[in-house]
Design a protein around this motif. Sequence first.
Motif, short mmCIF file in Angstrom:
data_model
loop_
_atom_site.label_atom_id
_atom_site.label_comp_id
_atom_site.label_asym_id
_atom_site.label_seq_id
_atom_site.Cartn_x
_atom_site.Cartn_y
_atom_site.Cartn_z
N VAL A 175 150.99 100.07 91.18
CA VAL A 175 150.85 101.53 91.63
C VAL A 175 149.54 101.65 92.46
O VAL A 175 149.41 102.26 93.62
N ASP A 176 148.24 101.30 91.73
CA ASP A 176 147.02 101.32 92.49
C ASP A 176 146.96 100.37 93.88
O ASP A 176 146.74 100.88 94.94
N TYR A 177 147.55 99.39 93.61
CA TYR A 177 147.65 98.40 94.97
C TYR A 177 148.38 99.21 96.00
O TYR A 177 148.14 99.14 97.31
N PHE A 178 149.62 99.54 95.75
CA PHE A 178 150.57 100.02 96.76
C PHE A 178 149.96 101.29 97.37
O PHE A 178 149.90 101.40 98.57
N LEU A 179 149.27 102.06 96.69
CA LEU A 179 148.72 103.33 97.37
C LEU A 179 147.62 103.07 98.12
O LEU A 179 147.26 103.55 99.25
N ARG A 180 146.63 102.40 97.66
CA ARG A 180 145.17 101.89 98.36
C ARG A 180 145.80 101.22 99.74
O ARG A 180 144.87 101.34 100.80
N LEU A 213 143.30 113.26 103.47
CA LEU A 213 142.40 112.21 102.86
C LEU A 213 141.04 111.96 103.85
O LEU A 213 141.10 111.36 105.08
N ARG A 214 140.12 112.63 103.21
CA ARG A 214 138.91 112.83 104.05
C ARG A 214 138.19 111.38 103.85
O ARG A 214 137.36 111.12 104.82
N ASP A 215 137.86 110.93 102.57
CA ASP A 215 137.02 109.90 102.24
C ASP A 215 137.39 109.22 101.29
O ASP A 215 138.57 109.42 100.72
N GLU A 216 136.81 108.14 100.79
CA GLU A 216 137.21 107.25 99.79
C GLU A 216 137.36 107.88 98.34
O GLU A 216 138.14 107.65 97.42
N THR A 217 136.49 108.97 98.26
CA THR A 217 136.50 109.66 96.93
C THR A 217 137.79 110.54 97.11
O THR A 217 138.48 110.32 95.84
N ASP A 218 138.47 111.06 98.03
CA ASP A 218 139.76 111.60 97.96
C ASP A 218 140.78 110.56 97.43
O ASP A 218 141.84 111.11 96.71
N ILE A 219 140.71 109.32 98.18
CA ILE A 219 141.52 108.18 97.72
C ILE A 219 141.50 107.99 96.44
O ILE A 219 142.65 107.92 95.61
N ASP A 220 140.34 107.90 95.76
CA ASP A 220 140.16 107.44 94.29
C ASP A 220 140.67 108.73 93.61
O ASP A 220 141.60 108.51 92.63
N ASP A 221 140.47 109.86 93.93
CA ASP A 221 141.25 111.23 93.07
C ASP A 221 142.73 110.84 93.14
O ASP A 221 143.45 111.20 92.01
N LEU A 222 143.25 110.91 94.34
CA LEU A 222 144.66 110.73 94.72
C LEU A 222 145.19 109.75 93.70
O LEU A 222 146.16 109.94 92.92
N ALA A 255 144.15 108.13 91.01
CA ALA A 255 143.86 108.41 89.59
C ALA A 255 144.91 109.50 89.27
O ALA A 255 145.63 109.30 88.12
N LEU A 256 145.29 110.54 89.93
CA LEU A 256 146.29 111.44 89.60
C LEU A 256 147.77 110.87 89.47
O LEU A 256 148.38 111.14 88.69
N ILE A 257 148.01 110.17 90.70
CA ILE A 257 149.21 109.38 90.50
C ILE A 257 149.48 108.48 89.42
O ILE A 257 150.58 108.39 88.84
N ARG A 258 148.42 107.83 89.08
CA ARG A 258 148.65 106.87 87.96
C ARG A 258 148.74 107.77 86.60
O ARG A 258 149.54 107.34 85.78
N ARG A 259 148.32 108.94 86.62
CA ARG A 259 148.53 109.71 85.35
C ARG A 259 149.78 110.03 85.67
O ARG A 259 150.59 110.35 84.33
N PHE A 260 150.31 110.73 86.61
CA PHE A 260 151.66 111.04 86.75
C PHE A 260 152.70 110.16 86.33
O PHE A 260 153.74 109.96 85.76
N ALA A 261 152.33 108.71 86.87
CA ALA A 261 153.38 107.57 86.59
C ALA A 261 153.18 107.24 85.00
O ALA A 261 154.71 106.97 84.54
N GLU A 262 152.26 107.26 84.51
CA GLU A 262 152.21 106.91 83.12
C GLU A 262 152.68 108.07 82.09
O GLU A 262 153.51 107.62 81.22
#
Length: 201
Positions: free
Chosen positions: A95-100, A176-185, A187-194
């Motif tokens: 999931v992390d790989y696909f999104l990034r 998606l303005r910067d790397e922090t936005d991507i990290d937050d997104l 993390a959110l999707i990983r919680r949703f997936a779990e």
Amino acid sequence: MPPAAASTPASSPAPGAAQGSARDRVLDAYEELLAEQSERAATLDAVAARAGVSKGGLLYHFASKEALASGVLDRFADLIEDDIRRMREAEDGPVDYFLRTSIPTDSRFERAIVAIARLAQAADPRARDALASAQRRWLEVLQEAVGDPLVARTIMLIGDGMYYNTALLPAANNVLRDETDIDDLVALIRRFAEGGRPSGR
């Protein structure tokens, strides 16, 4: 975006970076012209000029534009195999790989996806099938990772949206303005997936 999310290995070489055989240079040139312009613009003469070979040299390796298309489709199949392997083996999970990797980069894989999409737009059924197959394979890995078909499809759609906002609307992108936005997104999707399937479904 193309009909499949652009899951792009960051380590792939940039367009024009390959210094391989004449055959590889011809395929690189064809992919570049497809990605930068269109299937119509990628004439045999234009491909030969971009590759730095004579038209006779091009025809020695590829007797027609259909043969050129077959060559880039074969290379695309190899790139997909490599990407699926990377996705399965990713340290932080598929999931992390696909999104990034749904953020477009100046890479060989990115160029190949756009080139295949151009062929699909020009009504090449092999290109449409190749993109559909890639999408199915990404979805299968996501579904194995999260254990829920709906969640897996949702993640794919989010990846598509990430690609659209960063590739097609770069100047207007406020999502998606910067790397922090991507990290937050991520993390959110990983919680949703779990958490599995959302309540009420």
